[in-house]
Scaffold this active site. Structure first.
Site: not given
Ligand code: GDP
Ligand code: IMO
Ligand code: MG
Length: 421
Positions: A39-40
């Site tokens: 999850g960036h």
């Protein structure tokens, strides 16, 4: 100039933001490992984006590649594409190329992930339950499906049928619902069809970019201590998150790499179970009460603690870090005193490197050095010399302890809040 960006801790170091920052001057952005366990977060022009499978470069109208080393959940990827397109980010086949050698996460992988976690009880890994481990296991066991296999639906069905013989036995053993190949295909068919124009042999594309002297960025997922070889095994993910994974996961050789930017927070966090010597509940409470440090993929509160340079020093070595990006320095703005872990005491012996033995982790007593905080806001600083002297001293000490140069400093979540040194 081709650069690998990788995490030096347990993930969530702020890689997305650093990749986004460096993408302005890049031509191609490549993901080589992991899946939608990542999850960036990128905050651009006041808008927040959380990317899971699509390289963060997509926000800059640059060409993006999902390499062979990624495990790809087609349904998850379609959901991500839809949400980006709803935000006005077009995802066309020329902007997002997907390697037809990438392994596919199928519904039974997610169930097998959950089943394994359940059976581990209080020894569970705390996975993201995205089916990552079982998909990489199938790849290694030579029973996985690659995107190319879906070019012939009858062949894909046959491969799924064979795989399900064993997978269903495992699920039955756990009293979980079993799968039928036809239903699996129905579940993923629409997504596969939607993505089909993106599937390609990416090798000629990445090689011509390299040979044409374009700038390629490799966006690492997870972090060094979640690496299947170098991490806190067994509390790790199932891929090589360290810099080598960028090459094996993309088809670009080590000779194509010029630089490795290692990203670390100015402190440490971890989501999921496993060792964390410098964990500190007071710091966790400090961040959580400010709405910080909740997982970008699962929303779980992250465990938090002091900076651990035993980990960073080792990560600098195994990744070949040429430049450090220290993120969320602003997170420490209010603190009066900071602690840095400089060594591990295990059974009265001093260790400079992380242990391989799982039971040694429980015995680690961190050796701390204390440093004065700066107790003023750094979020408006735009150059190294704008930073308070105590903050510069903190960064200088990180350099001394890790042997790497601090080239980027994060002082806030926005694109602009990055200092180049
Ligand atoms: P990644 O997985 O390594 O890309 O990191 P995540 O996006 O999961 O988590 C990093 C979090 O820190 C996100 O909420 C970012 O918006 C935020 N962030 C990144 N860099 C900075 C920084 O320099 N300062 C602050 N305050 N937040 C940052
Ligand atoms: P980014 O790219 C933080 C952790 C999980 C769990 C372990 C194994 O955003 O930094 P998995 O689902 O991969 O089998 O879970 O790894 N984990 C991450 N932690 N950031 C990530 O990605 C992670 N991806 C996996 O929490 O402890
Ligand atoms: Mg993350």
């Amino acid at each position: 100039m081709n650069t690998i960006i990788c995490g030096l801790q347990w993930g969530d170091e702020g890689k997305g933001k650093i990749v986004d920052f460096l993408t302005e001057k890049a031509d191609l952005v490549v993901r080589g490992q992991g899946g939608n366990n990542a999850g960036h977060t990128v905050i651009a022009k006041g808008k927040k984006y959380v990317l899971h499978l699509i390289p963060s470069g997509i926000l800059w109208d640059k060409q993006c590649v999902i390499g062979n080393g990624v495990v790809l959940d087609p349904v998850g990827l379609c959901r991500e594409i839809e949400s980006l397109e709803a935000e006005g980010v077009p995802i066309t086949p020329d902007r997002l190329l997907i390697s037809d050698r990438a392994h596919v996460v199928l519904p039974y992988h997610r169930e097998l992930d959950a089943a394994r976690e359940m059976s581990l009880g209080d020894k569970k890994i705390g996975t993201t339950k995205r089916g990552i481990g079982p998909t990489y296991a199938d790849k290694a066991n030579r029973i996985g499906l690659r995107l190319a296999d879906f070019r012939d639906p009858a062949k894909a069905r046959e491969l799924i049928e064979t795989r399900l013989e064993e997978a269903n036995r495992t699920l039955e053993h756990h009293d979980l619902p079993t799968f039928r190949a036809g239903d699996v295909l129905v579940e993923v068919e629409a997504a596969i069809d939607r993505l089909r124009p993106h599937f390609t042999n990416v090798i000629p594309v990445v090689h011509s970019s390299w040979k044409g002297n374009e700038t390629i960025l490799f966006e690492g997922a997870q972090g060094t201590f979640l690496d299947i070889d170098f991490g806190t095994y067994p509390f790790v993910t199932s891929s090589n998150t360290t810099s080598g994974g960028a090459c094996t996961g993309s088809g670009l050789p080590p000779t194509a790499i010029d630089r490795v930017v290692g990203v670390c927070k100015a402190y440490t966090t971890r989501v999921g179970s496993g060792p964390f010597p410098t964990q500190n509940d007071e710091i966790a409470e400090f961040f959580h009460s400010r709405g910080m440090e909740f997982g970008a993929t699962t929303g779980r509160p992250r465990r938090c603690g002091w900076l651990d340079t035993v980990l960073i020093r080792y990560a600098v070595m195994v990744n070949g870090v040429t430049d450090l990006a220290v993120t969320i320095l602003d997170g420490l703005d209010e603190r009066e005193t900071l602690k840095i872990c400089v060594g591990y005491n295990i059974d009265g012996e001093i260790h400079e490197f992380p242990p391989a033995e799982r039971d040694h982790w429980d015995k680690v007593v961190p050796i701390y050095q204390e440093m004065p905080g700066w107790q003023q806001s750094t979020s408006g600083c735009r150059s190294y010399h704008d930073l308070p002297a105590a903050a510069r001293n903190y960064l200088a000490r990180i350099e001394e302890l890790t042997g790497a140069r601090v080239s980027y400093i994060g002082v806030g979540p926005d694109r602009e809040q990055t200092i180049i040194r």
